[in-house]
Motif scaffolding. Structure first.
Motif, PDB file in Angstrom:
ATOM      1  N   VAL A  23      68.921   1.798  39.546  1.00  0.00           N
ATOM      2  CA  VAL A  23      67.883   1.930  39.977  1.00  0.00           C
ATOM      3  C   VAL A  23      66.117   1.619  39.597  1.00  0.00           C
ATOM      4  CG1 VAL A  23      66.783   3.655  41.847  1.00  0.00           C
ATOM      5  CG2 VAL A  23      68.555   4.121  42.121  1.00  0.00           C
ATOM      6  N   LEU A  24      66.170   2.557  37.986  1.00  0.00           N
ATOM      7  CA  LEU A  24      64.799   2.230  37.605  1.00  0.00           C
ATOM      8  C   LEU A  24      65.184   0.929  37.258  1.00  0.00           C
ATOM      9  CD1 LEU A  24      65.693   5.736  35.353  1.00  0.00           C
ATOM     10  CD2 LEU A  24      63.663   4.960  37.120  1.00  0.00           C
ATOM     11  N   TRP A  26      65.755  -1.830  38.677  1.00  0.00           N
ATOM     12  CA  TRP A  26      65.959  -2.508  40.030  1.00  0.00           C
ATOM     13  C   TRP A  26      63.952  -2.394  40.121  1.00  0.00           C
ATOM     14  CZ3 TRP A  26      66.316  -0.595  45.836  1.00  0.00           C
ATOM     15  CH2 TRP A  26      65.921  -1.922  46.458  1.00  0.00           C
ATOM     16  N   ALA A  27      63.885  -0.671  40.390  1.00  0.00           N
ATOM     17  CA  ALA A  27      62.092  -0.928  39.809  1.00  0.00           C
ATOM     18  C   ALA A  27      61.727  -1.400  39.207  1.00  0.00           C
ATOM     19  CB  ALA A  27      62.029   0.952  39.947  1.00  0.00           C
ATOM     20  N   LEU A  31      58.317  -4.086  40.525  1.00  0.00           N
ATOM     21  CA  LEU A  31      56.915  -3.539  39.101  1.00  0.00           C
ATOM     22  C   LEU A  31      56.848  -5.272  38.232  1.00  0.00           C
ATOM     23  CD1 LEU A  31      56.720  -0.196  38.782  1.00  0.00           C
ATOM     24  CD2 LEU A  31      55.720  -1.016  40.616  1.00  0.00           C
ATOM     25  N   SER A 108      71.861  -1.620  43.190  1.00  0.00           N
ATOM     26  CA  SER A 108      70.434  -2.271  42.692  1.00  0.00           C
ATOM     27  C   SER A 108      71.072  -3.822  42.030  1.00  0.00           C
ATOM     28  CB  SER A 108      70.268  -1.491  41.535  1.00  0.00           C
ATOM     29  OG  SER A 108      69.975  -0.106  42.181  1.00  0.00           O
TER      30      SER A 108
END
Length: 126
Positions: A23-24, A26-27, A31, A108
């Motif tokens: 998830v991180l 993917w974030a 960004l 993700s």
């Protein structure tokens, strides 16, 4: 049979990476690959940090993809190898978190893959 404290700490970090790593990643992909490229294109810069925008978007897609796949592999390994027959409450909780990580990391990876398709098909500053 009790495990050493250092082994338990390492297992906690691996479990945390298995749950939130994808998830991180993917974030970070969203960004970096999209927000930075969008800003660069909107102000007319063909390069980001000296790299052409399309190559930057590709790198900002591949690197988080590698992290997400690694998190998926860790979650898979924890689930299959170490948590097959949970004995107590702690092991059942760890198994649940590993299974949650499998789902989140798979999702993700899929979303980053969709981003890679978009990078390959669409013009960077089109």
């Amino acid at each position: 049979m009790s495990t050493r404290p250092s082994t338990r700490r390492a297992a906690r970090w691996l479990l945390a990476f298995a749950v939130v790593g994808g998830v991180l990643a993917w974030a970070a992909h969203l960004l970096v690959a999209w927000a930075v490229v969008e800003v660069a294109c909107s102000i007319g810069h063909p390069r980001v940090a000296g790299i052409p925008v399309r190559l930057f978007a590709l790198l900002a897609t591949v690197l988080p993809g590698v992290v997400a796949v690694a998190a998926l592999a860790v979650a898979w390994r924890l689930r299959l190898r170490h948590l097959t027959e949970p004995e107590g409450r702690r092991e059942r909780r760890a198994r649940f978190l590993a299974e949650l990580g499998l789902g989140l990391d798979a999702f993700s990876c899929l979303m980053i893959l969709f981003g890679a398709v978009a990078v390959a098909v669409l013009a960077a500053c089109g």
